[in-house]
Motif scaffolding. Structure first.
Motif, PDB file in Angstrom:
ATOM      1  N   LEU A   1      -5.516   0.708   1.269  1.00 37.54           N
ATOM      2  CA  LEU A   1      -4.236   0.955   0.602  1.00 37.54           C
ATOM      3  C   LEU A   1      -3.055   0.666   1.530  1.00 37.54           C
ATOM      4  O   LEU A   1      -2.071   0.048   1.111  1.00 37.54           O
ATOM      5  CB  LEU A   1      -4.180   2.389   0.086  1.00 37.54           C
ATOM      6  CG  LEU A   1      -5.194   2.744  -1.008  1.00 37.54           C
ATOM      7  CD1 LEU A   1      -5.259   4.255  -1.211  1.00 37.54           C
ATOM      8  CD2 LEU A   1      -4.880   2.039  -2.313  1.00 37.54           C
ATOM      9  N   LEU A   2      -3.155   1.099   2.774  1.00 30.83           N
ATOM     10  CA  LEU A   2      -2.064   0.862   3.725  1.00 30.83           C
ATOM     11  C   LEU A   2      -1.914  -0.620   4.054  1.00 30.83           C
ATOM     12  O   LEU A   2      -0.791  -1.127   4.196  1.00 30.83           O
ATOM     13  CB  LEU A   2      -2.270   1.676   5.000  1.00 30.83           C
ATOM     14  CG  LEU A   2      -2.127   3.190   4.844  1.00 30.83           C
ATOM     15  CD1 LEU A   2      -2.477   3.898   6.156  1.00 30.83           C
ATOM     16  CD2 LEU A   2      -0.730   3.576   4.380  1.00 30.83           C
ATOM     17  N   THR A   3      -3.031  -1.334   4.147  1.00 26.92           N
ATOM     18  CA  THR A   3      -2.988  -2.777   4.392  1.00 26.92           C
ATOM     19  C   THR A   3      -2.318  -3.491   3.226  1.00 26.92           C
ATOM     20  O   THR A   3      -1.463  -4.369   3.422  1.00 26.92           O
ATOM     21  CB  THR A   3      -4.415  -3.337   4.633  1.00 26.92           C
ATOM     22  OG1 THR A   3      -4.966  -2.687   5.780  1.00 26.92           O
ATOM     23  CG2 THR A   3      -4.412  -4.835   4.833  1.00 26.92           C
ATOM     24  N   ALA A   4      -2.668  -3.108   2.006  1.00 29.49           N
ATOM     25  CA  ALA A   4      -2.060  -3.719   0.820  1.00 29.49           C
ATOM     26  C   ALA A   4      -0.572  -3.374   0.730  1.00 29.49           C
ATOM     27  O   ALA A   4       0.252  -4.224   0.378  1.00 29.49           O
ATOM     28  CB  ALA A   4      -2.795  -3.256  -0.438  1.00 29.49           C
ATOM     29  N   LYS A   5      -0.226  -2.142   1.058  1.00 30.48           N
ATOM     30  CA  LYS A   5       1.182  -1.703   1.036  1.00 30.48           C
ATOM     31  C   LYS A   5       2.003  -2.547   2.006  1.00 30.48           C
ATOM     32  O   LYS A   5       3.082  -3.034   1.671  1.00 30.48           O
ATOM     33  CB  LYS A   5       1.261  -0.216   1.401  1.00 30.48           C
ATOM     34  CG  LYS A   5       2.661   0.360   1.460  1.00 30.48           C
ATOM     35  CD  LYS A   5       2.580   1.840   1.876  1.00 30.48           C
ATOM     36  CE  LYS A   5       3.931   2.399   2.200  1.00 30.48           C
ATOM     37  NZ  LYS A   5       4.530   1.838   3.414  1.00 30.48           N
ATOM     38  N   LYS A   6       1.459  -2.750   3.192  1.00 30.63           N
ATOM     39  CA  LYS A   6       2.157  -3.563   4.198  1.00 30.63           C
ATOM     40  C   LYS A   6       2.265  -5.020   3.745  1.00 30.63           C
ATOM     41  O   LYS A   6       3.320  -5.640   3.872  1.00 30.63           O
ATOM     42  CB  LYS A   6       1.421  -3.467   5.539  1.00 30.63           C
ATOM     43  CG  LYS A   6       2.114  -4.202   6.660  1.00 30.63           C
ATOM     44  CD  LYS A   6       1.403  -4.003   7.979  1.00 30.63           C
ATOM     45  CE  LYS A   6       2.128  -4.723   9.103  1.00 30.63           C
ATOM     46  NZ  LYS A   6       1.447  -4.533  10.390  1.00 30.63           N
ATOM     47  N   ALA A   7       1.181  -5.555   3.218  1.00 30.59           N
ATOM     48  CA  ALA A   7       1.174  -6.951   2.756  1.00 30.59           C
ATOM     49  C   ALA A   7       2.183  -7.176   1.634  1.00 30.59           C
ATOM     50  O   ALA A   7       2.834  -8.224   1.571  1.00 30.59           O
ATOM     51  CB  ALA A   7      -0.233  -7.343   2.304  1.00 30.59           C
ATOM     52  N   LYS A   8       2.322  -6.198   0.751  1.00 33.25           N
ATOM     53  CA  LYS A   8       3.274  -6.284  -0.363  1.00 33.25           C
ATOM     54  C   LYS A   8       4.705  -6.014   0.100  1.00 33.25           C
ATOM     55  O   LYS A   8       5.654  -6.302  -0.618  1.00 33.25           O
ATOM     56  CB  LYS A   8       2.910  -5.275  -1.461  1.00 33.25           C
ATOM     57  CG  LYS A   8       1.762  -5.691  -2.326  1.00 33.25           C
ATOM     58  CD  LYS A   8       2.251  -6.652  -3.379  1.00 33.25           C
ATOM     59  CE  LYS A   8       1.217  -6.807  -4.464  1.00 33.25           C
ATOM     60  NZ  LYS A   8       1.677  -7.730  -5.485  1.00 33.25           N
TER      61      LYS A   8
END
Length: 149
Positions: A13-20
């Motif tokens: 979730l944190l990786t996706a949040k950062k990527a977005k």
């Protein structure tokens, strides 16, 4: 969960949040829930409804395959070890220094009881100050008197 163990779903979730490139405030708008609660959900300290989980995953561009993990009962707490992260440790330190005084003031104002961490909200604000920005944290919990029987 110890100080260094981060659940796999949290990492995703944190990786996706950062990527977005989204903030917790952005997610607050998408889910209609407070940013602190959303962060607690991501760290698996809270559980979502299916709708909340789907909205979060959609906002982060992730598959709904993760809905069951986000809706499962959470495991709360940092674990038995004193936190080592400097920011988290400051809260531990605040409680070591001010815990008993806070307890006494609450008892003086309300009587013998506790502040609920279940019927609870928290807001985190940034307050500009010429001497350095201030962190303003407001914790709001229902008072629960101890029951006599």
């Amino acid at each position: 969960m110890s100080n260094t163990e981060i659940p796999t779903i949290t990492e995703k979730l944190l990786t996706a949040k950062k990527a977005k490139g989204v903030t917790f405030t952005d997610l607050e708008q998408a889910l209609g829930r407070d940013e602190v609660w959303i962060a607690a959900l991501i760290y698996r300290q809270a559980s979502a409804s299916e709708d909340e989980a789907s909205k979060l995953l959609q906002a982060l561009g992730l598959s709904n395959d993760l809905v069951p993990e986000l809706t499962a009962s959470s495991v709360k707490g940092l674990g038995p070890i004193v936190p080592t992260d400097p920011l988290v440790y400051r809260f531990y330190e605040i409680m070591q220094v001010y815990g008993m005084p806070i307890k006494e003031v609450i008892h003086e104002k309300f009587g013998d009881g506790i502040m609920s961490a279940i019927d609870f909200t928290m807001n985190i604000e940034k307050e500009a100050d010429p001497k350095g920005d201030r962190v303003v944290i407001t914790m709001n919990g229902k008072f629960l008197p101890y029951k006599k029987w």
